[in-house]
Design a protein around this motif. Structure first.
Motif, PDB file in Angstrom:
ATOM      1  N   LEU A 144       0.797  -1.143  -0.083  1.00  0.00           N
ATOM      2  CA  LEU A 144       0.026  -0.037  -0.029  1.00  0.00           C
ATOM      3  C   LEU A 144       0.874   1.265  -0.094  1.00  0.00           C
ATOM      4  O   LEU A 144       0.624   2.150  -0.592  1.00  0.00           O
ATOM      5  CB  LEU A 144      -1.044   0.037   1.278  1.00  0.00           C
ATOM      6  CG  LEU A 144      -2.025   1.011   1.375  1.00  0.00           C
ATOM      7  CD1 LEU A 144      -2.867   1.105   0.267  1.00  0.00           C
ATOM      8  CD2 LEU A 144      -2.510   1.298   2.583  1.00  0.00           C
ATOM      9  N   LEU A 145       1.929   1.192   0.722  1.00  0.00           N
ATOM     10  CA  LEU A 145       2.552   2.515   0.820  1.00  0.00           C
ATOM     11  C   LEU A 145       3.710   2.830  -0.296  1.00  0.00           C
ATOM     12  O   LEU A 145       3.798   3.998  -0.630  1.00  0.00           O
ATOM     13  CB  LEU A 145       3.794   2.412   2.221  1.00  0.00           C
ATOM     14  CG  LEU A 145       3.103   2.076   3.641  1.00  0.00           C
ATOM     15  CD1 LEU A 145       4.125   1.743   4.659  1.00  0.00           C
ATOM     16  CD2 LEU A 145       2.216   3.297   3.959  1.00  0.00           C
ATOM     17  N   ARG A 146       3.756   1.802  -0.967  1.00  0.00           N
ATOM     18  CA  ARG A 146       4.521   1.891  -2.453  1.00  0.00           C
ATOM     19  C   ARG A 146       3.777   2.927  -3.341  1.00  0.00           C
ATOM     20  O   ARG A 146       4.078   3.490  -4.062  1.00  0.00           O
ATOM     21  CB  ARG A 146       4.863   0.835  -2.872  1.00  0.00           C
ATOM     22  CG  ARG A 146       6.387   0.181  -2.472  1.00  0.00           C
ATOM     23  CD  ARG A 146       6.857  -0.902  -3.465  1.00  0.00           C
ATOM     24  NE  ARG A 146       6.016  -2.084  -3.434  1.00  0.00           N
ATOM     25  CZ  ARG A 146       6.301  -3.214  -2.768  1.00  0.00           C
ATOM     26  NH1 ARG A 146       6.932  -3.327  -1.727  1.00  0.00           N
ATOM     27  NH2 ARG A 146       5.419  -4.109  -3.077  1.00  0.00           N
ATOM     28  N   LEU A 147       2.271   2.806  -3.087  1.00  0.00           N
ATOM     29  CA  LEU A 147       1.316   3.319  -4.037  1.00  0.00           C
ATOM     30  C   LEU A 147       1.029   4.719  -3.663  1.00  0.00           C
ATOM     31  O   LEU A 147       0.397   5.426  -4.431  1.00  0.00           O
ATOM     32  CB  LEU A 147       0.153   2.515  -4.251  1.00  0.00           C
ATOM     33  CG  LEU A 147       0.374   0.959  -4.803  1.00  0.00           C
ATOM     34  CD1 LEU A 147      -1.014   0.450  -4.580  1.00  0.00           C
ATOM     35  CD2 LEU A 147       0.867   1.132  -6.281  1.00  0.00           C
ATOM     36  N   ALA A 148       1.499   5.203  -2.478  1.00  0.00           N
ATOM     37  CA  ALA A 148       1.154   6.274  -1.928  1.00  0.00           C
ATOM     38  C   ALA A 148       2.073   7.463  -2.566  1.00  0.00           C
ATOM     39  O   ALA A 148       2.956   7.391  -3.124  1.00  0.00           O
ATOM     40  CB  ALA A 148       1.365   6.491  -0.315  1.00  0.00           C
ATOM     41  N   GLU A 149       1.376   8.654  -2.737  1.00  0.00           N
ATOM     42  CA  GLU A 149       2.079   9.776  -3.257  1.00  0.00           C
ATOM     43  C   GLU A 149       3.142  10.236  -2.274  1.00  0.00           C
ATOM     44  O   GLU A 149       4.009  10.787  -2.833  1.00  0.00           O
ATOM     45  CB  GLU A 149       1.092  10.981  -3.665  1.00  0.00           C
ATOM     46  CG  GLU A 149       0.158  10.596  -4.550  1.00  0.00           C
ATOM     47  CD  GLU A 149       0.898  10.538  -6.259  1.00  0.00           C
ATOM     48  OE1 GLU A 149       1.730  11.048  -6.496  1.00  0.00           O
ATOM     49  OE2 GLU A 149       0.541   9.737  -6.952  1.00  0.00           O
ATOM     50  N   GLU A 150       2.807  10.100  -1.254  1.00  0.00           N
ATOM     51  CA  GLU A 150       3.652  10.780  -0.193  1.00  0.00           C
ATOM     52  C   GLU A 150       3.479  10.010   1.038  1.00  0.00           C
ATOM     53  O   GLU A 150       2.360   9.610   1.449  1.00  0.00           O
ATOM     54  CB  GLU A 150       3.533  12.137   0.242  1.00  0.00           C
ATOM     55  CG  GLU A 150       4.481  12.956   1.269  1.00  0.00           C
ATOM     56  CD  GLU A 150       3.826  14.265   1.681  1.00  0.00           C
ATOM     57  OE1 GLU A 150       4.405  14.604   2.720  1.00  0.00           O
ATOM     58  OE2 GLU A 150       3.159  14.802   1.052  1.00  0.00           O
ATOM     59  N   VAL A 151       4.489   9.696   2.062  1.00  0.00           N
ATOM     60  CA  VAL A 151       4.461   8.940   3.117  1.00  0.00           C
ATOM     61  C   VAL A 151       5.089   9.730   4.237  1.00  0.00           C
ATOM     62  O   VAL A 151       6.337  10.124   4.034  1.00  0.00           O
ATOM     63  CB  VAL A 151       5.072   7.274   3.115  1.00  0.00           C
ATOM     64  CG1 VAL A 151       4.939   6.640   4.597  1.00  0.00           C
ATOM     65  CG2 VAL A 151       4.531   6.584   1.905  1.00  0.00           C
ATOM     66  N   GLU A 152       4.448  10.116   5.242  1.00  0.00           N
ATOM     67  CA  GLU A 152       5.132  10.713   6.274  1.00  0.00           C
ATOM     68  C   GLU A 152       5.243   9.423   7.552  1.00  0.00           C
ATOM     69  O   GLU A 152       4.475   8.778   7.843  1.00  0.00           O
ATOM     70  CB  GLU A 152       3.964  11.578   7.066  1.00  0.00           C
ATOM     71  CG  GLU A 152       4.599  12.649   8.114  1.00  0.00           C
ATOM     72  CD  GLU A 152       3.688  13.708   8.272  1.00  0.00           C
ATOM     73  OE1 GLU A 152       3.280  13.814   9.697  1.00  0.00           O
ATOM     74  OE2 GLU A 152       3.683  14.396   7.216  1.00  0.00           O
ATOM     75  N   GLN A 153       6.593   9.408   7.800  1.00  0.00           N
ATOM     76  CA  GLN A 153       6.876   8.574   8.860  1.00  0.00           C
ATOM     77  C   GLN A 153       7.558   9.053  10.109  1.00  0.00           C
ATOM     78  O   GLN A 153       8.142  10.053  10.332  1.00  0.00           O
ATOM     79  CB  GLN A 153       8.048   7.816   8.162  1.00  0.00           C
ATOM     80  CG  GLN A 153       7.790   7.192   7.106  1.00  0.00           C
ATOM     81  CD  GLN A 153       8.691   6.053   6.655  1.00  0.00           C
ATOM     82  OE1 GLN A 153       8.975   5.107   7.367  1.00  0.00           O
ATOM     83  NE2 GLN A 153       8.944   5.784   5.300  1.00  0.00           N
TER      84      GLN A 153
END
Length: 153
Positions: A144-153
């Motif tokens: 799922l995260l690979r498809l995100a435009e942006e990931v805030e960690q």
């Protein structure tokens, strides 16, 4: 829009289902995942089509949630644009519970929502706040995260 093309909220309903599929829920979450819409319902019948759909070994149950108190019974909360002004109260109500918060409002991810759907070049995309999801005891799949435009960690 082309004839037969899905509407914005038909697509967003499908996204919600996929968010549920690609979220790792704690074992103590029962056999049912309650999908709740907080605020005015932009989905109409499109979301009701998800009723009883399988999410792994669990089933989805769709609810239109009129009060903050009822959010504690939800595992997935869609915060509609009409309710985004109540975001601090909503996040406070579900804090510490295994609840995936989803919105489609500008800057919602930065304000603590786990997944925020955005529209870019006439397509639906999303951004993920992994810190917010993990704080709720949830894990978002790397797929799922690979498809995100942006990931805030």
């Amino acid at each position: 829009m082309a004839a037969g093309a899905p509407s914005e909220y038909q697509l967003k309903a499908a996204f919600l289902y996929n968010f549920a599929l690609f979220t790792e829920w704690p074992e103590h979450v029962g056999d049912t995942l309650n999908l709740c819409v907080y605020g005015s319902d932009p989905f109409g019948a499109d979301l009701l089509k998800l009723e009883e759909r399988s999410v792994g070994t669990r089933r989805l149950s769709v609810h239109l949630t009129p009060t903050l108190n009822e959010l504690s019974n939800c595992e997935l909360v869609f915060i509609s644009r009409s309710a985004i002004g109540q975001l601090p109260q909503i996040l406070g109500t579900v804090d510490g519970s295994p609840v995936l918060t989803v919105a489609d409002s500008p800057s919602a991810m930065r304000r603590g929502v786990a997944i925020n759907m955005i529209t870019q070049q006439n397509r639906i995309a999303f951004e993920a706040n992994l810190t917010a999801a993990r704080a709720q005891g949830l894990n978002l799949s790397s797929r799922l995260l690979r498809l995100a435009e942006e990931v805030e960690q």
